[in-house]
Design an enzyme around this catalytic site. Structure first.
Site, mmCIF file in Angstrom:
data_model
loop_
_atom_site.group_PDB
_atom_site.id
_atom_site.type_symbol
_atom_site.label_atom_id
_atom_site.label_comp_id
_atom_site.label_asym_id
_atom_site.label_seq_id
_atom_site.Cartn_x
_atom_site.Cartn_y
_atom_site.Cartn_z
ATOM 1 N N SER A 118 63.053 56.543 27.928
ATOM 2 C CA SER A 118 63.389 57.694 29.190
ATOM 3 C C SER A 118 61.872 57.813 29.780
ATOM 4 O O SER A 118 60.737 58.145 29.206
ATOM 5 C CB SER A 118 63.739 58.788 28.366
ATOM 6 O OG SER A 118 64.176 59.682 29.309
ATOM 7 N N GLU A 119 62.177 57.827 30.976
ATOM 8 C CA GLU A 119 60.574 57.976 31.783
ATOM 9 C C GLU A 119 60.042 59.236 31.635
ATOM 10 O O GLU A 119 58.688 59.354 32.016
ATOM 11 C CB GLU A 119 61.036 57.383 33.121
ATOM 12 C CG GLU A 119 61.807 58.269 34.119
ATOM 13 C CD GLU A 119 63.105 58.076 34.140
ATOM 14 O OE1 GLU A 119 63.633 57.502 33.103
ATOM 15 O OE2 GLU A 119 63.966 58.510 35.154
ATOM 16 N N ASN A 120 60.700 60.347 31.094
ATOM 17 C CA ASN A 120 59.896 61.445 30.788
ATOM 18 C C ASN A 120 58.780 61.224 29.636
ATOM 19 O O ASN A 120 58.098 62.596 29.142
ATOM 20 C CB ASN A 120 60.664 62.692 30.701
ATOM 21 C CG ASN A 120 61.792 62.447 29.967
ATOM 22 O OD1 ASN A 120 62.532 61.391 29.574
ATOM 23 N ND2 ASN A 120 62.490 63.671 29.123
#
Lengths: 218, 219, 219, 218
Positions: free
Chosen positions: A45-47
């Protein structure tokens, strides 16, 4: 099987063992439900995490752990957290094997537009431009048409997300591969005729002799 | 060793018109106590640099709601209709930057680089006005470093000299922003004695933190 | 989940003539078991990218001693008279790069950047042959990204999927190099079960590690 | 007091409270022995740590913890370890308040040469170029002359470490500050005459009326 499930199941057939995969918000998220048995897939997840899992039980949510859409998730053993620069270093440095994104339009070169509709919707590109420019394989998962209008078009009328062509387009009607010689129709959905796909598409499709039927796993 | 300040004192360090980086991703990992104090103080005319503007009432969304912000540099504002409304009514100017480019520009600011070369945004609206250079036959945009007057960051743990440890996806832009501002103010969920945090687990060195907010009142 | 390989098998993955990044700073944090196996295998004609060449008999110094290296990209060779001797006799070609620039070039390689803009080296021998660009009225060198065929890294702990934790100053270039090569091989002092390493303490995600060397024989 | 101690003690007077400082290998390392009482100074070693301490007892050395010269050190409570990119981000990003380096030559503009002697000594610049280009204050700690020849010269004959002038030059004879109007003699060592300093210097020194005596602490 509804069209979302059909698309998600077909995209899941593109997953490979021991790879790092990023799923966009919305429809692409569903792909995680259909990982073929026996495959080890690491979801990023890019967060800032690799190895997140399902939402935890009520009352056990960690306010410091969500997916990129802000929804609570859990972490699987072996999960790794990192900052945003490292997260996009993974995405842009060629370490992400595959990303699955929604689309507003794809043109005959395979170029994607999915981040704004001028004068109407200006959400921002978030990580989409990085994902399309950086992932090894970019899969667009979207409906074939929007309000009866083709989303696969000759020329983009919406701002491009990247000049780099995507790897594969998966819709509820077909699987289409952008190539040097144009958009090639690889598969049609069960009981969908080639002619129907062409009619719902706003540009010329290359139709080989051996168009297959969309495989959707078990 | 440093003395802890109150959230209100932290808010007083942020002048009207300042360029402020605020950590967090959809409100996760944002310095919530400092943000609340900024709203109470009624700060005005901020340039806000953040990944997103969260949602109304959440994280930096509170600053948008309260009219504290006149300019936003972010990768995404789609989850906050209030930001979009104020953008359309020209109350807020918005600069959209690809998320990876935003992260690298902030990192470059903190690392003393003039900028970085990236392929993201080439030939798109995000690349307009940027210089293009060739390296090894490939085109890249020159994306300039981004700095701020103030960085406001949030951590899980701090020690007495301001060493910080973040938790899971609450880390996001915080360590990058902690390096990229003239003045950095941190709040943490807990403050622990010196030596409790192992040198290998600390994400942000305390030398980067100018002010540490007092621990929250949990008991 | 992956299977562990022997140091000898790791050495066999490094072809003659390869460009190889090796972690370590004066031998601290270098993959000592893989280096020994490379010497035994008699690899030849390597381009070695490392901070330094340590000392004769120490760390990558063993590769220099054994004649495995024909080219070095490093920030410093002053502690290894054998490297200097071979440089003067034209057996080894040496490219010297400022340490911070070397770190950023390797990081850029791993992060998919074309390069970075830095003031370090401007107007000096280190800036010769580099493009100069202006950003905000200041001059910067364009320092291009650096990549390798193979990265050899060392960690304190690894888990079954290759997540790595480093110790103190043994971290140095290892996490940067682990991202910057086509194939990355890691060795660790210990291999621990999945879940033992907290997500927040892991320095290098296991997805970056292609091969993990078996644990050392301690008992 | 020998000349090394004199130089180290004088440089130590430049330390400020709550600051981050990097000491080069050799003479500069001695500065840590003379930190004025009451000051909290954080020492960085560019191989990746802030807060290292003295060499530990025999048999307790950690092979994963050395200074930039490869010598065993210990860690003080609150120490932080980081990778080489972060270490130089601290140095180049303006976070390092002061660095102390040895010198081969300094010219009349305050430019330092300290990393190579062409055809003779080619050790490499290590972190020197980054430190001189990036630290807020750069102090050169060196002998005033080398084999009777001045090291403070009109024009560098050795390759420059950086075009950026250093902040202060401290030798066993004098303290000299590079300014817009030239090299200013600020202090002389106890019992060293201004004329002797000028005679041992290979370029013109600006000599104000109030040249002080080098303060060396307690």
């Amino acid at each position: 099987m509804d069209s979302k499930e059909l698309i998600a199941r077909r995209v899941a057939q593109e997953l490979r063992n021991n790879t790092l995969v990023n799923l966009g918000i919305g429809l692409p998220t569903l792909v995680a439900n259909y990982v073929p048995p026996g495959l080890e897939v690491y979801f990023q997840s890019e967060n800032g995490i690799i190895g997140f899992g399902a939402r935890p039980p009520e009352g056990m949510e960690d306010v410091h752990l969500t997916d990129a859409g802000g929804a609570f998730v859990s972490a699987r053993p072996g999960a790794v957290a990192f900052d945003s620069a490292t997260s996009f270093a993974l995405i842009r440095g060629g370490h992400l094997d595959m990303t699955v994104l929604g689309g507003l339009q794809v043109d005959r070169h395979g170029r994607l537009a999915n981040w704004m509709v001028p004068g109407h919707l200006v959400p921002g590109m978030g990580g989409a431009m990085d994902l399309v420019s950086g992932a090894r394989r970019v899969i667009v998962a979207m409906n074939h048409t929007q309000k009866g209008q083709p989303k696969i078009v000759d020329e983009l009328t919406l701002p491009a997300t990247s000049l780099r062509p995507v790897t594969l387009i998966v819709t509820e009607m077909a699987v289409i591969e952008p190539t040097e010689t144009g958009l090639v129709l690889r598969e049609t959905a069960p009981s969908v005729m080639v002619e129907a796909v062409c009619a719902a598409t706003g540009t010329i499709l290359v139709v080989p002799n051996d168009v297959g039927v969309m495989s959707v796993g078990n | 060793m440093r003395s802890a300040i109150t959230p209100a004192a932290a808010a007083n360090l942020v002048p009207d018109g300042a360029t402020v980086m605020v950590g967090g991703f959809m409100g996760v990992g944002s310095p919530h106590r400092i943000i609340k104090a900024l709203v109470v103080r009624g700060v005005r005319n901020l340039t806000l640099i953040a990944n997103d503007t969260a949602r109304p009432g959440v994280g930096v969304g509170k600053l948008i709601d309260a009219g504290c912000v006149s300019r936003v540099i972010a990768s995404h504002i789609g989850t906050n209709p209030e930001t979009q409304r104020r953008m359309l009514s020209a109350e807020i100017e918005v600069e959209l930057v690809p998320q990876g480019t935003l992260a690298e520009r902030i990192r470059a600011g903190g690392a003393g680089l003039g900028g970085v070369l990236t392929a993201t945004g080439l030939g798109t609206m995000a690349g307009e006005g940027r210089m293009v250079v060739q390296v090894d036959g490939r085109d890249f945009l020159i994306e300039p470093a981004l700095k701020a007057d103030i960085a406001l960051v949030a951590a899980r743990s701090a020690d007495y000299i301001g060493n910080l440890v973040y938790s899971l996806t609450a880390r996001n832009f915080n360590p990058l922003m902690a390096m990229a501002a003239t003045t950095t103010i941190a709040e943490a969920n807990e403050v622990v004695p010196l030596g409790v945090l192992s040198p290998d687990m600390i994400h942000t060195p305390g030398v980067l933190i100018d002010y540490l907010v007092e621990r929250p009142q949990l008991i």
